[in-house]
Design an enzyme around this catalytic site. Structure first.
Site, PDB file in Angstrom:
ATOM      1  N   ASP A  15       0.867  -1.174   0.000  1.00 58.17           N
ATOM      2  CA  ASP A  15       0.000   0.000   0.000  1.00 58.17           C
ATOM      3  C   ASP A  15       0.907   1.227   0.000  1.00 58.17           C
ATOM      4  OD1 ASP A  15      -2.327   1.583   0.223  1.00 58.17           O
ATOM      5  OD2 ASP A  15      -2.178   1.599   2.405  1.00 58.17           O
ATOM      6  N   ASP A  17      -0.171   4.768   1.230  1.00 57.83           N
ATOM      7  CA  ASP A  17      -0.415   5.667   2.358  1.00 57.83           C
ATOM      8  C   ASP A  17      -0.181   4.988   3.705  1.00 57.83           C
ATOM      9  OD1 ASP A  17      -1.119   7.453   0.390  1.00 57.83           O
ATOM     10  OD2 ASP A  17      -3.267   7.202   0.671  1.00 57.83           O
TER      11      ASP A  17
END
Length: 139
Positions: A15, A17
């Site tokens: 991912d 963020d």
């Protein structure tokens, strides 16, 4: 060390963020846009509040993320993709590069070194995610 040929049956996924990067990429992108006069101070303060909540809680509210993305990308209506990519590259170099977690970056590199393809799986706009992936040498 010689380049390892990527194994098409093996991959790693990260991912963006708060995993690859400290904070929300859309917030950092919005900050870069604001520094170019494409947002008002009020818009940026709204993004900042969302970023603080995101960092403190550590959770992602899909409604807040969607609203932030809409606001951050509203200026692009009618813009050329090349312009957005150029802005993404500039803003990554100016603001985001220093926010990449060294440990996560090293882990991604270890997967690459082992011949695995490394993909970003993210709600980050695709044009920005591609810039991040390219700058980090990911798949």
């Amino acid at each position: 060390m010689p380049m390892v040929e990527p194994d098409p049956s093996s991959a790693a996924f990260f991912d963006v963020d708060n995993t690859m990067m400290r904070g929300a990429s859309i917030y950092h992108f919005a900050r870069g846009l604001a520094s170019r006069g494409l947002f008002t101070t009020k818009d940026l303060l709204r993004f900042a509040l969302g970023q603080v909540i995101f960092r403190v809680r550590g959770d992602e509210n899909p409604e807040h993320i969607a609203k932030a993305r809409e606001t951050a990308l509203a200026f692009v209506a009618g813009s050329k993709v090349e312009e957005i990519v150029r802005l993404g590259e500039e803003i990554y170099d100016e603001v985001m590069a220093d926010r990449i977690w060294a440990g996560t970056r090293a882990l991604a590199q270890s997967h690459l070194d082992a011949g695995r393809r490394v993909w970003l799986v993210t709600a980050t706009p695709v044009e920005l995610a591609r810039v991040i992936a390219q700058r980090l040498g990911l798949t």
